[in-house]
Design an enzyme around this catalytic site. Structure first.
Site, PDB file in Angstrom:
ATOM      1  N   LEU A   3       0.825  -1.201   0.000  1.00 15.32           N
ATOM      2  CA  LEU A   3       0.000   0.000   0.000  1.00 15.32           C
ATOM      3  C   LEU A   3       0.862   1.255   0.000  1.00 15.32           C
ATOM      4  CD1 LEU A   3      -2.791  -1.003   2.548  1.00 15.32           C
ATOM      5  CD2 LEU A   3      -2.919  -1.002   0.060  1.00 15.32           C
ATOM      6  N   ASN A   5       5.069   2.825   1.369  1.00 18.73           N
ATOM      7  CA  ASN A   5       6.357   2.662   2.024  1.00 18.73           C
ATOM      8  C   ASN A   5       6.795   4.008   2.560  1.00 18.73           C
ATOM      9  OD1 ASN A   5       7.853   0.381   2.530  1.00 18.73           O
ATOM     10  ND2 ASN A   5       8.594   0.166   0.438  1.00 18.73           N
ATOM     11  N   GLY A   6       7.093   4.078   3.832  1.00 21.18           N
ATOM     12  CA  GLY A   6       7.566   5.323   4.422  1.00 21.18           C
ATOM     13  C   GLY A   6       8.946   5.134   5.005  1.00 21.18           C
ATOM     14  N   ALA A   7       9.413   6.170   5.676  1.00 21.78           N
ATOM     15  CA  ALA A   7      10.744   6.117   6.282  1.00 21.78           C
ATOM     16  C   ALA A   7      10.770   5.168   7.475  1.00 21.78           C
ATOM     17  CB  ALA A   7      11.168   7.507   6.724  1.00 21.78           C
ATOM     18  N   GLU A   8       9.638   5.041   8.160  1.00 26.57           N
ATOM     19  CA  GLU A   8       9.588   4.227   9.372  1.00 26.57           C
ATOM     20  C   GLU A   8       8.970   2.853   9.167  1.00 26.57           C
ATOM     21  OE1 GLU A   8      10.702   4.815  12.622  1.00 26.57           O
ATOM     22  OE2 GLU A   8      11.781   6.436  11.632  1.00 26.57           O
ATOM     23  N   ALA A   9       8.061   2.738   8.188  1.00 29.06           N
ATOM     24  CA  ALA A   9       7.322   1.479   8.059  1.00 29.06           C
ATOM     25  C   ALA A   9       6.861   1.234   6.633  1.00 29.06           C
ATOM     26  CB  ALA A   9       6.108   1.504   8.992  1.00 29.06           C
ATOM     27  N   VAL A  11       3.605  -0.593   4.591  1.00 27.36           N
ATOM     28  CA  VAL A  11       2.214  -0.955   4.841  1.00 27.36           C
ATOM     29  C   VAL A  11       1.734  -1.759   3.653  1.00 27.36           C
ATOM     30  CG1 VAL A  11      -0.098  -0.071   5.325  1.00 27.36           C
ATOM     31  CG2 VAL A  11       1.897   1.183   6.150  1.00 27.36           C
ATOM     32  N   LYS A  20       1.163  -3.220   9.047  1.00 26.44           N
ATOM     33  CA  LYS A  20       2.154  -2.148   9.140  1.00 26.44           C
ATOM     34  C   LYS A  20       3.372  -2.733   9.834  1.00 26.44           C
ATOM     35  CE  LYS A  20       2.925   2.533  10.838  1.00 26.44           C
ATOM     36  NZ  LYS A  20       2.295   3.740  11.404  1.00 26.44           N
ATOM     37  N   ASP A 107       0.928  13.769  13.254  1.00 25.13           N
ATOM     38  CA  ASP A 107       1.020  13.863  11.789  1.00 25.13           C
ATOM     39  C   ASP A 107      -0.383  14.103  11.232  1.00 25.13           C
ATOM     40  OD1 ASP A 107       2.121  13.863   9.260  1.00 25.13           O
ATOM     41  OD2 ASP A 107       2.285  11.681   9.116  1.00 25.13           O
TER      42      ASP A 107
END
Length: 190
Positions: A3, A5-9, A11, A20, A107
């Site tokens: 779904l 992709n971020g810096a921390e996780a 999904v 997540k 956020d």
């Protein structure tokens, strides 16, 4: 299915649930990294559950395991695509409930809310924390107002609508909104 992709996780969808998973950081000692990811997962899960108890719709958490959270998939539309004054006012009510309970989202953007079946669901509590501080609440609202300004043409009317809802559900709203104005002024002269 991935779904986001971020810096921390990362999904992804798995067996009809959102998974997540916090991404390992190679720059940290492996033992420390594992502990940090577990602690952040537990904290996010606890805060999401507390938000639901306060009346804020969030995905239902099905399982928390090490660095993974498995939760309900909400198949709606990101608020940023459908926001109007009415939805902004309802958002103000939800944030007021959060702030009454001492939860800071961390956020608060129109990308972290999903509109589905005439309800707003708050998602991504990865930066959330508990605090009764006026400054923390003010920064939370300030981030949202910056999102309105940078993403939505009618940002002033959205902010006014938000304030109506926020005042309705949070008795300390005026003090927080005054702080938001102070924070905005600090940003202009920095």
């Amino acid at each position: 299915m991935e779904l986001t992709n971020g810096a921390e996780a990362s999904v992804r969808m798995e067996n009809g649930l959102v998974v997540k998973e916090r991404i390992p950081k190679r720059y940290r000692l492996p033992e420390l990294d594992e502990r940090i990811r577990k602690e952040r997962n537990r904290a996010e899960s606890r805060i999401m559950s507390e938000a639901r108890r306060l009346g804020v719709p969030t995905p239902i958490i099905h399982d928390v395991e090490n660095s993974m959270i498995r939760m309900q998939y909400i198949p709606g539309t990101a608020l940023k695509h459908v926001i109007n004054e009415e939805l902004s006012e309802r958002l103000g009510e939800l944030v007021g409930l959060l702030h009454t309970g001492g939860i800071i989202h961390g956020d608060l953007t129109t990308s972290n809310l999903i509109y589905y079946n005439d309800r707003l669901y708050m998602i991504d509590f990865g930066l959330a924390f508990m605090s009764p501080a006026v400054e923390a609440r003010g920064v939370d609202v300030h981030v949202l107002f910056q999102t309105f300004e940078s993403t939505h043409r009618d940002h002033e009317s959205l902010a006014k609508a938000f304030c109506r809802g926020y005042r309705r559900s949070f008795s300390g709203a005026d003090e927080i909104l005054e702080r938001v104005t102070e924070i905005e002024k600090r940003g202009r002269y920095a």
